[in-house]
Design a protein around this motif. Structure first.
Motif: not given
Length: 421
Positions: A404-406, A408, A411-412
């Motif tokens: 989930l951190k990756y 994000d 997407q950035q």
């Protein structure tokens, strides 16, 4: 979303293990991820090897030859520095063209060149680069070992003969790395808070986005099992306290086997009589005679379930490394409920909470390393240490939380490219 993970090897080395685990974590959480590697070692459909060509080996040989010349034909430091002067062009591959995000990992030793990375950036695709060591933030070295030149400009490199000069190989590669990044943005991911801090202090990465995300681990595979049964399967003694040391190459001085040997000599005779040592990794048999107690050299093991058995057979895992990012081996041992003892260096204190799930010893202090081993085996509430180790891994390094951190970050990076931010 399609993500192409690029790494030199499919399975060999800590970065390969971490990249493979990330690919599986992403695929288990809704992202279509593939790996592109030079050294394909399995028949996994999600891992693609570079097209077979004589150039693959040539890229590696040419880089080593240039470094060998720069070292005045000495083998010292030959594999401790990389210059990325030769590598494959991956931009024409179907996997590259289909990907929404290009995710670089450890791409050294002839996988990608600086020119090749520049071409990837010019393609317009978002690029994320996970740092498994400091090389992306320095000119040529993977381990700075106290050098802070990268905070301003790499030159006068201690890895080069005579300590280098103002215009040495390090200085020239530094300039090439600056040019590589001049017209392209990379989202850098450090695997530990320590490496994130080091990367942010690099003049080379000034103005670049740098975040910290740990490596994931599959807690369905690496989990606590029955210690006696694991020992029986491995043919290990059932009535001894077992100290485990593991490294891809046991004789790598940076992994600190000499400190473990010294620490074992400093354990009192009562503990030594109760203990034996498991050595997991290549060249294990070469260090057996240095230890004061019986040892079991298991060599390099590829079978993952056998590796899990080795962890579960151990009472304590010791990794006296002199430089580390966020060691997979500590994470694996903790996932199996094995308390760890290691030096206070790099990202290790982020994994081991001192005297809660293991012991963090004073850097390069064999006596304190011995105290840590003795404390875990004789003084501490062992079951509490074990359960806290498992809890730490589940809380911080699970596949879902890391994926989930990756997601994000991806997407950035995609938004940055789309809107030209």
């Amino acid at each position: 979303m399609r993500v192409l993970i690029v790494n030199t090897s499919e399975r060999t080395g800590g970065a390969a293990v971490a990249a493979n685990r990330l690919m599986k974590a992403l695929n288990n959480n809704g992202v279509k991820a593939k790996m592109l590697v030079r050294d394909k070692e399995t028949d996994a459909l999600t891992v693609v090897g570079l097209p077979k060509s004589a150039m693959l080996h040539w890229h590696f040989l040419w880089e080593r030859f240039v470094i060998f010349c720069q070292l005045h034909f000495s083998r010292k430091h030959l594999f401790e520095i990389d210059i990325a002067n030769s590598g494959s062009d991956i931009t024409k591959l179907r996997e590259f063209q289909e990907a929404d995000v290009i995710h670089l990992h450890w791409i050294n030793q002839g996988m990608l060149s600086l020119n090749g990375i520049h071409k990837i950036l010019r393609s317009g695709k978002p690029v994320v680069w996970t740092m498994h060591d400091i090389w992306p933030a320095t000119a040529i070295c993977h381990l700075t070992l106290g050098c802070r030149n990268f905070a301003s400009h790499c030159a006068n490199c201690k890895y080069l003969p005579g300590g280098g000069s103002r215009h040495d190989l390090a200085s020239r590669i530094w300039q090439k790395k600056q040019q590589m990044q001049a017209n392209g943005n990379i989202y850098y991911v450090a695997c530990s808070q320590w490496l994130e801090s080091e990367a942010k202090s690099s003049a080379l990465l000034k103005g670049q986005k740098i975040v910290n995300i740990p490596n994931p681990i599959d807690t369905h595979t690496y989990k606590k099992g029955n210690k006696l049964e694991a020992r029986q399967r491995l043919g290990l003694p059932l009535d001894k306290k077992l100290i485990l040391f593991a490294s891809q190459r046991v004789t790598n001085a940076n992994k600190g086997m000499s400190y473990l040997v010294d620490a074992c000599h400093q354990l009192d005779n009562l503990i030594k009589d109760q203990c034996e040592v498991i050595i997991l990794g290549g060249h294990a048999e070469e260090v057996v005679e240095q230890l004061p107690m019986k040892s079991h050299p298991l060599g390099y093991v590829n079978d993952e379930q056998r590796v899990v058995d080795v962890y579960n057979a151990a009472d304590v895992f010791v990794l006296p490394s002199l430089s580390e990012n966020l060691p997979n081996t500590i994470m694996e041992a903790m996932a199996c409920g094995v308390p760890c003892v290691a030096f206070r260096v790099g990202g290790i204190p982020e994994e081991i909470n001192h005297k809660k799930n293991g012991y963090v010893a004073t850097y390069r202090d064999a006596a304190d390393l011995a105290r840590g081993i003795a404390w875990v085996l004789q003084e501490a509430d062992y079951e509490s240490l074990s359960s806290q180790a498992v809890h730490k891994v589940a809380q911080c390094y699970s596949q879902q939380s890391v994926a989930l951190k990756y997601l994000d970050v991806y997407q950035q990076a995609m938004a940055f490219k789309h809107y030209g931010l």
